[in-house]
Design a protein around this motif. Structure first.
Motif, short mmCIF file in Angstrom:
data_model
loop_
_atom_site.label_atom_id
_atom_site.label_comp_id
_atom_site.label_asym_id
_atom_site.label_seq_id
_atom_site.Cartn_x
_atom_site.Cartn_y
_atom_site.Cartn_z
N ARG A 90 0.81 -1.21 0.00
CA ARG A 90 0.00 0.00 0.00
C ARG A 90 0.85 1.26 0.00
NH1 ARG A 90 -3.98 -1.46 4.92
NH2 ARG A 90 -1.92 -1.90 5.80
N ASN A 91 2.10 1.15 0.40
CA ASN A 91 3.00 2.31 0.44
C ASN A 91 3.88 2.42 -0.80
OD1 ASN A 91 2.01 2.89 3.02
ND2 ASN A 91 3.55 1.58 4.00
N GLU A 92 3.83 1.42 -1.68
CA GLU A 92 4.69 1.42 -2.86
C GLU A 92 4.12 2.33 -3.93
OE1 GLU A 92 7.76 -0.59 -3.13
OE2 GLU A 92 7.28 -0.33 -1.00
N PRO A 101 0.17 5.46 -6.95
CA PRO A 101 0.21 4.22 -6.15
C PRO A 101 0.26 2.98 -7.03
CG PRO A 101 -2.01 5.12 -6.18
CD PRO A 101 -1.14 6.15 -6.84
N VAL A 102 0.96 1.97 -6.55
CA VAL A 102 1.01 0.69 -7.25
C VAL A 102 -0.31 -0.05 -7.07
CG1 VAL A 102 2.09 -1.59 -7.28
CG2 VAL A 102 3.51 0.47 -7.12
N LEU A 103 -0.83 -0.07 -5.87
CA LEU A 103 -2.07 -0.78 -5.58
C LEU A 103 -3.25 0.11 -5.98
CD1 LEU A 103 -3.36 -3.33 -4.42
CD2 LEU A 103 -3.34 -2.23 -2.17
N GLN A 126 2.40 -7.17 -20.99
CA GLN A 126 3.33 -7.12 -19.87
C GLN A 126 2.70 -6.44 -18.67
OE1 GLN A 126 6.79 -4.69 -20.76
NE2 GLN A 126 5.62 -3.40 -22.16
N THR A 127 3.23 -6.76 -17.51
CA THR A 127 2.75 -6.17 -16.27
C THR A 127 3.90 -5.43 -15.60
OG1 THR A 127 3.20 -8.19 -15.02
CG2 THR A 127 1.00 -7.95 -15.96
N CYS A 128 3.56 -4.63 -14.60
CA CYS A 128 4.57 -3.83 -13.92
C CYS A 128 5.50 -4.72 -13.10
CB CYS A 128 3.91 -2.78 -13.04
SG CYS A 128 3.04 -3.47 -11.59
N ASP A 129 6.59 -4.12 -12.58
CA ASP A 129 7.57 -4.89 -11.82
C ASP A 129 6.99 -5.50 -10.56
OD1 ASP A 129 9.53 -4.30 -13.66
OD2 ASP A 129 10.34 -2.59 -12.55
N TYR A 130 5.88 -4.98 -10.09
CA TYR A 130 5.22 -5.53 -8.90
C TYR A 130 4.21 -6.62 -9.24
CZ TYR A 130 7.09 -1.48 -6.37
OH TYR A 130 7.91 -0.54 -5.79
N GLY A 131 3.93 -6.83 -10.54
CA GLY A 131 2.93 -7.82 -10.93
C GLY A 131 1.53 -7.44 -10.54
N CYS A 132 1.26 -6.12 -10.47
CA CYS A 132 -0.05 -5.64 -10.02
C CYS A 132 -0.90 -5.07 -11.13
CB CYS A 132 0.13 -4.56 -8.96
SG CYS A 132 0.76 -5.17 -7.40
N ASN A 133 -0.27 -4.44 -12.12
CA ASN A 133 -1.01 -3.74 -13.16
C ASN A 133 -0.43 -4.03 -14.53
OD1 ASN A 133 -2.72 -2.00 -11.34
ND2 ASN A 133 -0.68 -1.33 -10.69
N ILE A 134 -1.29 -4.08 -15.53
CA ILE A 134 -0.85 -4.16 -16.92
C ILE A 134 -0.21 -2.82 -17.29
CG2 ILE A 134 -1.62 -4.48 -19.31
CD1 ILE A 134 -4.08 -5.97 -18.00
#
Length: 498
Positions: free
Chosen positions: A87-89, A96-98, A429-437
């Motif tokens: 949640r802080n990334e 925000p990543v999330l 492809q997705t982001c380095d966190y595997g959270c978003n396209i």
């Protein structure tokens, strides 16, 4: 003495009268198109709009949502950020990543600790596809499959998500993908249904989500298009055998008499489902011979059964189901769907995920190889995947060896093979966190033009490979031209298929 049926019809409302008239016209039109009697079980004229690349499809559905970070979507950055609160990334631009919804199962956690995969990844094939050590057989055919890493959906819970991807709507009641294909393309084999379903056993998480037969139902389409589910014990299909003391000839005479009564009722009352009922009875009679022959693998040589692994000889396993799927394909079954449960791994991925992968890895590989060596892969589309993805943060306790993942609709992975698919392709492809396209510049996106693939796009692509324009495959219901992909825009994934 007055005719009771005529008296009943005279009392019908104007709306019912018009509806019955329309049904009669529709039945006659269908009969003229098919060039056969208007029994719904008869082969229909194919409604293809474009040159098909595939004649049939086999959908290996991993119900419960496989963890893409542990199987296909390698994310080494998660190791660098182990235990950090997701949640802080933030991305470099400070956003925000999330950014997708979270479920109530984790929304109350004090932290969302980042959980890297504990499994090793290697690159495979000409395109260098990253595949986990849990899927060695799948990895070995990297040059034969197309991996799509950028799927997404709005649904975040299992039942609406599975309903959505199989029927085009989160709410129950719509026809399933297989029913649409049966309706649009008809059957190749009059002795077997156009759409067949299997629900094999599994060895992962045992508290699996329920599967409802509406996932292979026909909705508002004629009931002849619903999927027929095979059982792993007893009669492969319920009531397939005649009751004790009833000879096949007696059953034939009974069905002929019943069909005559139903046809008279249809002529008098005009109910379309009456003809569906006749067709279903006739199909059931033919299946008494065709299904036992289909489900017996005694004629399969050891060189074939060994491909699928030792569980192929245990009825009801995923391996046995995959071999039956190949037998269905070569007998002209239009669409086969295998629902493999147990992928809903919230808490114990290191315990459950390896078992699930052992269930499916070799049999899925064997199915592709078996189809290929029989000359069937080029016109058989094989699809593998689930209803959504899983989170990069841990649900519950996180240790060096133990972790679980919650539901994640923002991105997930599927693969396809055969049927005009471009082999050796890695798409999206997705982001380095595997959270978003993300797009080519690394910015989060849900735009198809940037590589994001909505589940509507996947369904449109499956239809396209079978020769159907998803916009033109419609059915009039409640005053609207209904279709699998709904009213929103859907696209064919041209980077994956020819």
């Amino acid at each position: 003495m007055p005719d009771p049926i005529r008296e009943h019809l005279l009392l019908q409302s104007r709306r019912a009268f018009l509806n019955q008239g329309a049904v009669g016209l529709g039945t006659a039109a269908l009969a003229s198109l098919a060039g056969t009697p208007s029994a719904a079980g008869s082969p229909a004229t194919s409604l293809t709009h474009i040159a098909p690349k595939a004649k049939r499809a086999i959908y290996l559905f991993m119900a419960g949502a496989p963890s893409q970070q542990d199987l296909f979507d390698y994310k080494p950055k998660l190791r660098e950020r182990f235990r950090a609160d997701l949640r802080n990334e933030k991305y470099e631009d400070g956003s925000p990543v999330l950014r997708t919804r979270v479920t109530t199962m984790t929304s109350g956690q004090s932290a969302f600790p980042i959980a890297p995969s504990k499994y090793k990844f290697r690159q495979h094939g000409q395109a260098g596809a990253w595949v986990s050590e849990l899927l060695p057989y799948t990895a070995s055919m990297a040059d034969e499959i197309a991996i799509v890493r950028s799927l997404w959906t709005e649904a975040i819970n299992h039942d609406p998500a599975i309903t959505y991807i199989t029927s085009g709507d989160q709410l129950p009641g719509k026809p399933s993908l297989g029913a649409w294909l049966s309706y649009g393309l008809g059957a190749e084999n009059q002795d077997l249904p156009a759409f067949m379903v299997m629900t094999p056993t599994w060895t992962g998480r045992q508290e699996a989500q329920a599967l409802y037969n509406r996932l292979w139902g026909s909705g508002y389409l004629p009931s002849t298009h619903q999927g027929v589910s095979l059982r792993s014990s007893g009669d492969p299909v319920l009531f397939l055998s005649n009751p004790q003391g009833v000879a096949p000839a007696d059953r034939r005479r009974m069905l002929d008499g019943l069909a005559e009564l139903n046809r008279r009722h249809h002529e008098a009352a005009g109910h379309a489902d009456t003809l569906d009922r006749v067709a279903q009875y006739e199909m059931a009679f033919r299946m008494q011979t065709s299904v036992p022959e289909l489900t017996s693998i005694a004629d399969e040589p050891e060189s074939v059964t060994s491909l699928y692994g030792p569980e192929v000889h245990t009825p009801g396993t995923f391996a046995a189901s995959c071999l039956l799927a190949r037998r269905m394909a070569e007998r002209g079954v239009r669409f086969v769907q295998i629902f493999h449960r147990g992928w809903d791994q919230h808490l114990e991925i290191p315990k459950d995920l390896p078992n699930q992968c052992r269930d499916v890895d070799q049999p899925a590989w064997a199915l592709v190889q078996d189809l290929k060596q029989r000359g069937l892969l080029h016109d058989t589309l094989v699809i593998w995947g689930g209803e959504f993805g899983r989170t990069s943060y841990c649900q519950g306790t996180l240790s060096d060896t133990e972790y679980g993942r919650d539901h994640h609709p923002g991105c997930f992975t599927m693969w396809m093979a055969g049927g005009g698919v471009k082999p050796g392709t890695v798409y999206g492809q997705t982001c380095d966190y595997g959270c978003n396209i993300v797009d080519a510049s690394g910015q989060p996106t849900t735009r198809f033009e940037d590589g994001a693939v909505h589940i509507r796009d996947m369904n449109a692509t499956i239809l396209h490979q079978l020769g159907i324009d998803h916009k033109q495959l419609t059915f009039k219901f409640r005053g609207l031209d209904q279709r699998l992909t709904g009213v929103e825009e859907a696209h064919v994934i041209r980077g994956v298929v020819g």
